[in-house]
Design a protein around this motif. Structure first.
Motif, mmCIF file in Angstrom:
data_model
loop_
_atom_site.group_PDB
_atom_site.id
_atom_site.type_symbol
_atom_site.label_atom_id
_atom_site.label_comp_id
_atom_site.label_asym_id
_atom_site.label_seq_id
_atom_site.Cartn_x
_atom_site.Cartn_y
_atom_site.Cartn_z
ATOM 1 N N THR A 43 0.828 -1.207 0.000
ATOM 2 C CA THR A 43 0.000 0.000 0.000
ATOM 3 C C THR A 43 0.859 1.253 0.000
ATOM 4 N N GLU A 44 1.902 1.262 0.828
ATOM 5 C CA GLU A 44 2.792 2.424 0.877
ATOM 6 C C GLU A 44 3.505 2.632 -0.444
ATOM 7 N N THR A 45 3.941 1.535 -1.057
ATOM 8 C CA THR A 45 4.631 1.643 -2.341
ATOM 9 C C THR A 45 3.699 2.200 -3.410
ATOM 10 N N THR A 46 2.455 1.755 -3.390
ATOM 11 C CA THR A 46 1.472 2.248 -4.364
ATOM 12 C C THR A 46 1.217 3.736 -4.170
ATOM 13 N N ARG A 47 1.082 4.150 -2.911
ATOM 14 C CA ARG A 47 0.844 5.571 -2.646
ATOM 15 C C ARG A 47 2.043 6.416 -3.057
ATOM 16 N N HIS A 48 3.251 5.904 -2.808
ATOM 17 C CA HIS A 48 4.442 6.644 -3.205
ATOM 18 C C HIS A 48 4.501 6.794 -4.725
ATOM 19 N N ALA A 49 4.161 5.722 -5.449
ATOM 20 C CA ALA A 49 4.152 5.805 -6.911
ATOM 21 C C ALA A 49 3.117 6.816 -7.402
ATOM 22 N N ALA A 50 1.946 6.833 -6.743
ATOM 23 C CA ALA A 50 0.915 7.801 -7.129
ATOM 24 C C ALA A 50 1.382 9.228 -6.884
ATOM 25 N N LEU A 51 2.114 9.453 -5.786
ATOM 26 C CA LEU A 51 2.649 10.785 -5.511
ATOM 27 C C LEU A 51 3.660 11.199 -6.572
ATOM 28 N N MET A 52 4.530 10.269 -6.975
ATOM 29 C CA MET A 52 5.511 10.584 -8.010
ATOM 30 C C MET A 52 4.815 10.903 -9.336
ATOM 31 N N ASP A 53 3.739 10.180 -9.646
ATOM 32 C CA ASP A 53 2.968 10.491 -10.855
ATOM 33 C C ASP A 53 2.363 11.886 -10.775
ATOM 34 N N LEU A 54 1.883 12.239 -9.588
ATOM 35 C CA LEU A 54 1.299 13.570 -9.403
ATOM 36 C C LEU A 54 2.345 14.663 -9.588
ATOM 37 N N VAL A 55 3.526 14.469 -8.987
ATOM 38 C CA VAL A 55 4.600 15.458 -9.132
ATOM 39 C C VAL A 55 5.004 15.588 -10.595
ATOM 40 N N ASP A 56 5.062 14.453 -11.311
ATOM 41 C CA ASP A 56 5.410 14.484 -12.732
ATOM 42 C C ASP A 56 4.354 15.238 -13.539
ATOM 43 N N ALA A 57 3.079 14.988 -13.232
ATOM 44 C CA ALA A 57 2.010 15.693 -13.941
ATOM 45 C C ALA A 57 2.050 17.186 -13.667
#
Length: 375
Positions: free
Chosen positions: A201-215
């Protein structure tokens, strides 16, 4: 310290008796021998007791006492940091004063970040009121307490919090010592402590945050710069929906803040128009962020008027069913605050985490740079 106080009392008594002897000089000549005997007795007292006592105290001296105190304090600080049990020192409002190394590993929160912030901010919101109440009772001297709480980063793991009163030397108020340990073991071991190994779950949330920063970076680089309102509008489009239910953007002008963008849920109805028409100056959270330049991250905000009221007089946070919010100033130190971005999450949506607040803080600096870059 007790000997010094006792010596001071003896010296004060001696000074009072000397004053009485001076006043006795006006007695008749026949009574003067008695007064003289009393004066000689007082001089003997000084020579035989007070003076040796003074020399004994002077041999250690204030500097010696202070040196011993400093050494003891350093020893206690070292013991506090090295004790293998997670321990935090908080005040009666649960504000963290110290967090030892075991506690930083156990909670996943750095000591420098935790200091000055309420310990309840790292607990699940359902446990915060009970923890504050128990801490206040312990600080009032009503005895030690113990209760089960859950950390915000590990809500599924029950944690036993034991609270006891502590009076630090030289301080007028009682502090509270908090010992944390897993509820299913008496002494936490490194294997049982919620450690740095991330879950799925933490890894998924971290990936989503990185996607948000990239966007967000893509949106800022692909559009015009130097237009604060336009930059905030593009940023709000990235954040709305995927990161926050509500996105409210205010730009800092020469004299006052002005609201430029409001993105709300599709079922918000008149609420979105009321927020868009609102003067940012009546929103305490926005005003404080613009003035102090610090991020606010309240979960289930206790003050319903923190974001002002709508045209009907209802608190906006209540009307929008806000359960978590982020109020972020847009600034690049040491420059001024150029605007404020406020994000709401409503209903049953998960509250903003510390990791999300940190990511938003980083994006706010990028936003500020895009707003201040010349056209």
């Amino acid at each position: 310290m007790a000997q010094t106080d006792e010596f001071g009392e003896e010296l004060a008594d001696f000074v009072r008796r000397v004053a009485e002897l001076k006043a006795a000089r006006s007695v008749p000549a026949d009574d003067l021998p008695t007064v003289l005997d009393a004066a000689i007795f007082e001089l003997d007292h000084v020579a035989g007791k007070l003076w040796p006592w003074y020399e004994s105290l002077s041999s250690t001296g204030p500097s010696g006492v202070a040196s011993v105190d400093r050494q003891e304090q350093q020893l206690l600080k070292a013991l506090f940091q090295r004790v293998p049990v997670p321990v935090a020192l908080v005040d009666r409002e649960t504000v963290v004063r110290r967090l030892n190394l075991a506690a930083t590993s156990f909670t996943g929160v750095r000591a420098g970040y935790a200091t000055g912030r309420p310990l309840t901010g790292f607990l699940a919101h359902a446990d915060r009121a009970a923890f504050r109440s128990q801490a206040a009772a312990v600080a009032r001297g009503e005895g030690d307490r113990s209760l089960t709480v859950h950390l915000q980063q590990q809500p599924a793991v029950p944690v036993r919090a034991t609270l006891t009163a502590l009076r630090p030397s030289g301080e007028p108020r009682t502090a509270v010592l908090v010992v944390l340990q897993p509820a299913d073991s008496r002494v936490p071991s490194p294997e049982r402590v919620p450690g740095p190994v991330p879950t799925l779950t933490e890894t998924t949330r971290h990936a989503a945050l990185m996607d948000l920063v990239d966007a967000m970076t893509t949106a800022l680089l692909s559009g015009p710069v130097g237009d604060p309102a336009g930059v905030l509008e593009r940023a709000a489009g990235v954040l709305h929906g995927r990161f926050a239910d509500w996105v409210v953007a205010d730009v800092a002008g020469a004299a006052r803040l002005s609201r430029t963008t409001v993105l709300a849920p599709s079922d918000s109805g008149e609420g979105a128009r009321d927020v868009a028409a609102q003067d940012p100056a009546v929103c305490p959270l926005v005003v404080e962020a613009a003035r102090g330049g610090s991020t606010a991250l309240p979960v289930r905000p206790e003050d319903p008027d923190a974001f002002g009221r709508d045209t009907s007089g209802a608190p906006i946070l209540v009307r929008a069913n806000v359960t978590s919010l982020l109020c972020v100033p847009l600034t690049t130190a040491p420059g001024p605050v150029q605007g404020v971005l406020t994000l709401f999450r409503s209903g049953a949506r998960r509250a903003f985490s510390m990791a999300e607040a940190q990511a938003m803080d980083m994006m706010s600096r990028h936003l500020s740079l895009a707003m201040s870059t010349p056209r």
